[in-house]
Design a protein around this motif. Structure first.
Motif: not given
Ligand SMILES: Cc1cc2nc3c(=O)[nH]c(=O)nc-3n(C[C@H](O)[C@H](O)[C@H](O)COP(=O)(O)OP(=O)(O)OC[C@H]3O[C@@H](n4cnc5c(N)ncnc54)[C@H](O)[C@@H]3O)c2cc1C
Ligand code: FES
Length: 299
Positions: A3, A39, A72, A75-77, A79-81, A83
């Motif tokens: 996380r 991922s 990619e 772009k995550k913040n 709370g995102d995960t 893999s």
């Protein structure tokens, strides 16, 4: 799944992530990196751990968005995960006892040198840091470096901030004996070892783009200053099996993931490294074009 606890924009294309990864954080030492996959089918990319908090079980990654996977990721913040986060990988930095150590970071290479500052200072070194970017916006981690170094020089190629010139231009000044005499007046109250600022530079740690590391190594070679560079070849497995990260050091083949990533800068074959980094340019461009096309279709 790992996380993201916090995501902070450092520049328009540079982001700092704090990630929950207790096992990695527990064993991490300065100089080591992780290989992540966004991922299950994603590309594996190596990223240096700029920091780790063992008690909180977190690591920090500083990422520059340059291609498909890093864009990619950026772009995550919170709370995102992610893999997979595999590590710590690579050898910890060899800490050399020196009266005056200089850290040189270009762009996100600063994330590699930043964790060394406190360790070197704890060992009694006077630590100068040189951090640079093409323009003001690309100078990252300056405030963080100021907390852990004795002197910090920010440099911009276009002169929009700090010293006008490259990090190599600034290092050239620092290793110049006349300049060192002038440096002797720097903030003597800030460090018990302040006189060291005018002592000869004994060791340089450097991370950044290949041409920058080459320029720094060429500068320190005639002066006989030990120079450690953190190499960034293409890595796939990170375990010494695939051969992707092969570099030539003193005429011998080494795998940066298990033998490095840090090496004696005076022994590195930089021309070969630069050449090998371009091996997948066509595929990298195709992957990025495809991603942008898919984004356009989605909007
Ligand atoms: C030990 C190590 C530590 C690193 N630490 C950081 C860091 O802290 N922050 C950061 O922003 N970047 C770091 N990098 C570079 C980062 O891995 C690449 O920017 C990333 O892999 C690019 O992937 P992409 O898909 O976004 O771009 P792509 O378009 O696929 O590639 C762009 C360029 O990145 C390089 N690259 C591509 N794939 C890889 C790969 N698998 N391994 C290494 N380089 C690759 C190549 O030079 C390529 O031309 C590090 C590299 C190494 C080897
Ligand atoms: S990344 Fe495969 S051998 Fe180093």
């Amino acid at each position: 799944m790992f996380r993201i606890l916090d995501a902070r924009q450092l520049a328009s294309d540079v982001k700092c992530f704090r990630i929950d990864a207790p096992l990695v954080a527990r064993h991490r030492q300065p100089g080591q990196f992780v290989i992540i996959r966004l991922s299950e089918t994603g590309e594996r990319i190596p990223l240096t751990m700029a920091n780790a908090d063992r008690a909180a079980g977190t690591i920090e990654l500083i990422v520059k968005a340059i291609g498909k996977t890093t864009r990619e990721l950026c772009k995550k913040n919170a709370g995102d995960t992610i893999s997979d986060v595999m590590g710590p990988l690579g050898n910890p930095t060899e800490i050399i006892k020196a009266a005056h150590a200089v850290l040189v970071g270009g762009g996100v290479g600063t994330a590699v040198i930043y964790p060394l500052a406190q360790t070197l200072r704890d060992g009694g070194s006077f630590v100068s840091a040189i951090t640079g970017g093409r323009t003001r916006e690309l100078v990252v981690l300056e405030a963080e470096l100021r907390n852990v170094c004795d002197v910090v020089y920010a440099c911009t190629d276009d002169g929009s901030y700090g010293f006008r010139g490259t990090v190599a231009d600034k290092l050239r000044e620092l290793i110049d004996p006349a300049r060192r005499r002038r440096e002797s007046s720097i903030a003597p109250e800030r460090h018990a070892n302040a006189g060291a600022a005018c002592r000869p530079v004994e060791v340089v740690y450097c991370a950044g783009p290949v041409p920058m590391m080459k320029a720094i190594a060429e500068l320190t070679r005639p002066a006989g200053i030990k120079t450690i560079v953190s190499l960034n070849p293409i890595m796939v497995d990170g375990t010494g099996m695939c051969g992707g990260c092969r570099v030539t050091i003193d005429g011998q083949a080494k795998f940066a993931c298990v033998d490095g990533p840090e090496f004696d800068g005076h022994a590195v074959n930089f021309a070969e490294l630069a050449d090998r980094l371009t091996a997948y340019r066509v595929q990298e461009k195709l992957a990025l074009d495809r991603m942008e096309h898919e984004c356009d279709m989605a909007t």
